[in-house]
Scaffold this active site. Structure first.
Site, PDB file in Angstrom:
ATOM      1  N   ASN A   9       0.864  -1.180   0.000  1.00 32.81           N
ATOM      2  CA  ASN A   9       0.000   0.000   0.000  1.00 32.81           C
ATOM      3  C   ASN A   9       0.902   1.230   0.000  1.00 32.81           C
ATOM      4  O   ASN A   9       1.501   1.555   1.022  1.00 32.81           O
ATOM      5  CB  ASN A   9      -0.893  -0.022   1.246  1.00 32.81           C
ATOM      6  CG  ASN A   9      -1.704   1.256   1.400  1.00 32.81           C
ATOM      7  OD1 ASN A   9      -1.824   2.039   0.466  1.00 32.81           O
ATOM      8  ND2 ASN A   9      -2.261   1.463   2.588  1.00 32.81           N
ATOM      9  N   LYS A  11       0.115   4.289  -0.316  1.00 41.73           N
ATOM     10  CA  LYS A  11      -0.538   5.485   0.243  1.00 41.73           C
ATOM     11  C   LYS A  11      -0.294   6.698  -0.668  1.00 41.73           C
ATOM     12  O   LYS A  11      -0.231   6.524  -1.892  1.00 41.73           O
ATOM     13  CB  LYS A  11      -0.056   5.747   1.674  1.00 41.73           C
ATOM     14  CG  LYS A  11      -0.117   4.485   2.532  1.00 41.73           C
ATOM     15  CD  LYS A  11       0.034   4.761   3.992  1.00 41.73           C
ATOM     16  CE  LYS A  11       0.106   3.439   4.740  1.00 41.73           C
ATOM     17  NZ  LYS A  11      -0.045   3.585   6.152  1.00 41.73           N
ATOM     18  N   HIS A  92      -9.540   0.658   4.609  1.00 38.58           N
ATOM     19  CA  HIS A  92      -8.257   0.889   5.293  1.00 38.58           C
ATOM     20  C   HIS A  92      -8.498   1.824   6.482  1.00 38.58           C
ATOM     21  O   HIS A  92      -9.337   2.734   6.411  1.00 38.58           O
ATOM     22  CB  HIS A  92      -7.249   1.506   4.320  1.00 38.58           C
ATOM     23  CG  HIS A  92      -5.871   1.560   4.903  1.00 38.58           C
ATOM     24  ND1 HIS A  92      -5.493   2.551   5.767  1.00 38.58           N
ATOM     25  CD2 HIS A  92      -4.817   0.721   4.783  1.00 38.58           C
ATOM     26  CE1 HIS A  92      -4.240   2.329   6.156  1.00 38.58           C
ATOM     27  NE2 HIS A  92      -3.804   1.227   5.569  1.00 38.58           N
ATOM     28  N   GLU A  94      -7.020   4.304   7.572  1.00 33.97           N
ATOM     29  CA  GLU A  94      -6.889   5.742   7.296  1.00 33.97           C
ATOM     30  C   GLU A  94      -8.147   6.273   6.591  1.00 33.97           C
ATOM     31  O   GLU A  94      -8.525   7.426   6.778  1.00 33.97           O
ATOM     32  CB  GLU A  94      -5.613   6.009   6.471  1.00 33.97           C
ATOM     33  CG  GLU A  94      -4.381   5.840   7.346  1.00 33.97           C
ATOM     34  CD  GLU A  94      -3.129   5.370   6.643  1.00 33.97           C
ATOM     35  OE1 GLU A  94      -3.018   5.508   5.415  1.00 33.97           O
ATOM     36  OE2 GLU A  94      -2.242   4.835   7.345  1.00 33.97           O
ATOM     37  N   GLU A 164      -5.283  -5.278  10.436  1.00 36.21           N
ATOM     38  CA  GLU A 164      -4.284  -4.236  10.657  1.00 36.21           C
ATOM     39  C   GLU A 164      -4.592  -3.496  11.954  1.00 36.21           C
ATOM     40  O   GLU A 164      -5.408  -2.553  11.950  1.00 36.21           O
ATOM     41  CB  GLU A 164      -4.304  -3.232   9.501  1.00 36.21           C
ATOM     42  CG  GLU A 164      -4.046  -3.850   8.144  1.00 36.21           C
ATOM     43  CD  GLU A 164      -3.571  -2.793   7.159  1.00 36.21           C
ATOM     44  OE1 GLU A 164      -2.407  -2.834   6.779  1.00 36.21           O
ATOM     45  OE2 GLU A 164      -4.375  -1.917   6.816  1.00 36.21           O
ATOM     46  N   GLY A 170       2.219   2.245  10.639  1.00 36.53           N
ATOM     47  CA  GLY A 170       3.102   3.401  10.488  1.00 36.53           C
ATOM     48  C   GLY A 170       3.771   3.835  11.776  1.00 36.53           C
ATOM     49  O   GLY A 170       4.352   4.918  11.840  1.00 36.53           O
ATOM     50  N   SER A 210       3.392  -2.102  10.367  1.00 39.10           N
ATOM     51  CA  SER A 210       4.843  -2.095  10.570  1.00 39.10           C
ATOM     52  C   SER A 210       5.487  -3.447  10.285  1.00 39.10           C
ATOM     53  O   SER A 210       6.458  -3.830  10.940  1.00 39.10           O
ATOM     54  CB  SER A 210       5.196  -1.594  11.973  1.00 39.10           C
ATOM     55  OG  SER A 210       4.711  -0.270  12.146  1.00 39.10           O
TER      56      SER A 210
HETATM   57  C1  PEP Z   1      -0.816   0.020   5.901  1.00 35.51           C
HETATM   58  O1  PEP Z   1      -0.982   1.202   5.716  1.00 35.51           O
HETATM   59  O2  PEP Z   1      -1.636  -0.774   5.416  1.00 35.51           O
HETATM   60  C2  PEP Z   1       0.343  -0.410   6.682  1.00 35.51           C
HETATM   61  C3  PEP Z   1       0.357  -1.632   7.127  1.00 35.51           C
HETATM   62  O3  PEP Z   1       1.330   0.521   6.898  1.00 35.51           O
HETATM   63  P1  PEP Z   1       2.761   0.269   7.604  1.00 35.51           P
HETATM   64  O4  PEP Z   1       3.318  -1.022   7.048  1.00 35.51           O
HETATM   65  O5  PEP Z   1       3.592   1.454   7.211  1.00 35.51           O
HETATM   66  O6  PEP Z   1       2.521   0.170   9.064  1.00 35.51           O
END
Ligand code: PEP
Length: 247
Positions: A9, A11, A92, A94, A164, A170, A210
């Site tokens: 992803n 973003k 997601h 976000e 997630e 992040g 992460s």
């Molecule tokens: C995501 O945005 O789906 C995600 C898992 O981000 P990150 O790996 O940066 O934590």
């Protein structure tokens, strides 16, 4: 058996040149034919990334459920398809927290994708205060029941779910493999309860938050973790390919 999947992803990162270079580099380095690789660039770059995809499944981070019309700033499934996009993220964290997407809206997106025969990854996961209260399973189950588990079995077996935990996205704070496995096993058991064992075994359940080249091996070795949805670490070809190679 659930497919093994590593999905990136991106973003709101990269410009067009960076995006093309990233997909080209991943293609050069990645030799794993047993892992389905997916990329979710900004919608603006889907056509260019899809043109270089060479087997990578490319899609958007979002879409709107209507077919067309006066929805300024939105993109429709048919438009994504017309530039080579084959899949989209739905829900997601976000989108939920920054753009206020509700369970009711996500259900409309799920239904639009299913009726168009368009693949999607449905994202779920609890915020920190819910994890601290210890009610993460009830929270995630409610997200799935609100927007996904109304689907018939034939549709649900093709769905990919990404768990997630919001506190891990992040932040550099990954869920432990025990925490991930516990939730993934719970999600699979709810699919058994709502559908059946055979359906549950077909659904890929990805971990996101992460996940990187240093922790992917341990996370992917969990029996109910079928891969990862990767944010930050998907922006560098070496790291992303190392994650793919962690299976
Ligand atoms: C995501 O945005 O789906 C995600 C898992 O981000 P990150 O790996 O940066 O934590």
């Amino acid at each position: 058996m659930a497919q093994k999947i590593v999905a990136g992803n991106w973003k709101m990162n990269l410009n067009l040149n960076d995006a093309k270079a990233l997909v080209q580099n991943v293609n050069q380095q990645n030799k794993r034919e047993d892992v389905t690789v997916m990329m979710f660039p900004p919608a603006l770059f889907v056509a260019d990334v899809a043109a270089e995809s060479n087997g990578i499944k490319v899609g958007t981070q979002n879409f709107y459920f209507e077919e067309k019309g006066a929805f300024t700033g939105e993109v429709a499934i048919d438009q994504i398809r017309s530039v080579g996009g084959e899949i989209a993220l739905i829900g997601h964290s976000e989108r939920r927290s920054i753009f206020g997407e509700s369970d009711a809206l996500l259900k409309q997106k799920v239904d639009a994708a299913v009726s168009a025969g368009f693949d999607f990854i449905f994202c779920c996961g609890e915020p920190l205060e819910i994890r601290e209260a210890g009610t993460q399973e009830e929270y995630v189950k409610a997200q799935l029941e609100a927007a996904l588990f109304h689907l018939p079995k034939e549709a649900v077996q093709d769905v990919v779910i990404a768990y997630e935990p919001v506190w891990a996205i992040g932040t550099g704070k990954t869920a432990t493999s025990d925490q991930a496995e516990e939730m993934h096993a719970a999600i699979r058991s709810w699919i058994v309860d709502s559908y059946d064992q055979d359906t549950a075994e077909k659904v890929s359940i990805l971990y996101g938050g992460s996940c990187n080249e240093n922790n992917a091996k341990e996370l992917f070795s969990c029996p109910n973790v079928d891969g990862g949805l990767i944010g930050g670490a998907s922006l560098k070809a070496d790291a992303f390919c190392a994650i793919i190679d962690s299976f």
